[in-house]
Enzyme design. Structure first.
Site, PDB file in Angstrom:
ATOM      1  N   ILE A  67       1.000   6.819   0.309  1.00  6.37           N
ATOM      2  CA  ILE A  67       0.311   5.759   1.038  1.00  6.37           C
ATOM      3  C   ILE A  67      -1.134   5.667   0.599  1.00  6.37           C
ATOM      4  O   ILE A  67      -1.825   6.678   0.476  1.00  6.37           O
ATOM      5  CB  ILE A  67       0.350   6.064   2.555  1.00  6.37           C
ATOM      6  CG1 ILE A  67       1.796   6.248   3.017  1.00  6.37           C
ATOM      7  CG2 ILE A  67      -0.361   4.981   3.349  1.00  6.37           C
ATOM      8  CD1 ILE A  67       1.933   6.964   4.351  1.00  6.37           C
ATOM      9  N   CYS A  68      -1.593   4.440   0.382  1.00 10.58           N
ATOM     10  CA  CYS A  68      -3.006   4.195   0.099  1.00 10.58           C
ATOM     11  C   CYS A  68      -3.642   3.699   1.396  1.00 10.58           C
ATOM     12  O   CYS A  68      -3.476   2.541   1.784  1.00 10.58           O
ATOM     13  CB  CYS A  68      -3.161   3.155  -1.009  1.00 10.58           C
ATOM     14  SG  CYS A  68      -4.885   2.823  -1.422  1.00 10.58           S
ATOM     15  N   LEU A  69      -4.304   4.609   2.086  1.00 17.31           N
ATOM     16  CA  LEU A  69      -4.988   4.295   3.341  1.00 17.31           C
ATOM     17  C   LEU A  69      -6.239   5.158   3.399  1.00 17.31           C
ATOM     18  O   LEU A  69      -6.149   6.392   3.315  1.00 17.31           O
ATOM     19  CB  LEU A  69      -4.070   4.576   4.541  1.00 17.31           C
ATOM     20  CG  LEU A  69      -4.624   4.251   5.918  1.00 17.31           C
ATOM     21  CD1 LEU A  69      -4.893   2.753   6.072  1.00 17.31           C
ATOM     22  CD2 LEU A  69      -3.673   4.728   7.011  1.00 17.31           C
ATOM     23  N   SER A  73      -6.332  -3.170  -2.608  1.00 13.25           N
ATOM     24  CA  SER A  73      -6.115  -1.829  -3.132  1.00 13.25           C
ATOM     25  C   SER A  73      -4.623  -1.496  -3.102  1.00 13.25           C
ATOM     26  O   SER A  73      -4.193  -0.563  -2.430  1.00 13.25           O
ATOM     27  CB  SER A  73      -6.902  -0.826  -2.281  1.00 13.25           C
ATOM     28  OG  SER A  73      -6.722   0.473  -2.756  1.00 13.25           O
ATOM     29  N   ASN A 107       0.794  -1.227   0.000  1.00 12.17           N
ATOM     30  CA  ASN A 107       0.000   0.000   0.000  1.00 12.17           C
ATOM     31  C   ASN A 107       0.827   1.278   0.000  1.00 12.17           C
ATOM     32  O   ASN A 107       0.321   2.350   0.307  1.00 12.17           O
ATOM     33  CB  ASN A 107      -0.964  -0.003   1.188  1.00 12.17           C
ATOM     34  CG  ASN A 107      -1.849  -1.231   1.188  1.00 12.17           C
ATOM     35  OD1 ASN A 107      -1.777  -2.041   2.102  1.00 12.17           O
ATOM     36  ND2 ASN A 107      -2.649  -1.405   0.144  1.00 12.17           N
TER      37      ASN A 107
END
Length: 180
Positions: free
Chosen positions: A116-118, A149, A109
């Protein structure tokens, strides 16, 4: 003439009125942002959480912080220290900070630029979140990535198929950053 309109349809009346009275909300209020960040810093100092820390940068700009996370036990990141940067917008906490990994990291992620993918840093952000909750979420993400994701598809695939090889990539990519 200002033709912008506030989205009041989904706001609770007391929230809307408080926002109008305080002058906060989307426009931002430097004094309230400063107070909020000072309170968060004090909370981090008084009640620290194991494995995380964050402080404003040395230049005195309260809107720019450096944070560290230690890798959780029983994960490929165990024993590693990871640095991050926080850039707070003028309307914080109504908008999320921009958080980037400064330490090179191999993770499903996180891309190679440190983005960052959060969800809580994007569309699931809420003003109840703070620096401490973001860091704890990121620490948790290190051991439980969201492979549905990924920003790094290779890392997501390796996480699911070959943990030993994944750890080799983590250690190859990681390097300690000296304090600037």
């Amino acid at each position: 003439m200002d033709y912008t309109m506030e989205d009041t349809q989904n706001s609770a009346p007391e929230t809307l009125e408080a926002t109008k009275l305080s002058g906060a909300g989307q426009r931002g209020d430097t004094q309230s942002v400063t107070k909020r960040l000072q309170a968060e810093l004090m909370q981090l100092m008084i009640s620290p959480s194991p494995g995380i820390s964050a402080f404003p940068d040395a230049d005195g700009n309260l809107l720019s912080w450096t944070a560290t996370i230690t890798g959780p036990t029983e994960t490929p990141y165990e024993g590693l220290t990871l640095k991050l940067s926080f850039a707070f917008p003028n309307n914080y906490p109504y908008s999320p900070p921009t958080v980037l990994f400064k330490t090179p990291i191999y993770h499903p992620n996180v891309d190679f630029s440190g983005r960052i993918c959060l969800d809580i840093l994007k569309d699931k952000w809420s003003a109840v979140y703070n620096v401490q909750s973001v860091l704890l979420s990121l620490q948790s993400l290190l051991g439980e990535p969201n492979n549905a994701s990924p920003l790094n598809a290779q890392a997501a695939e390796l996480w699911d198929s070959d943990q030993a090889e994944f750890k080799k990539h983590v250690l190859a990519r990681h390097r300690d950053l000296d304090d600037e």
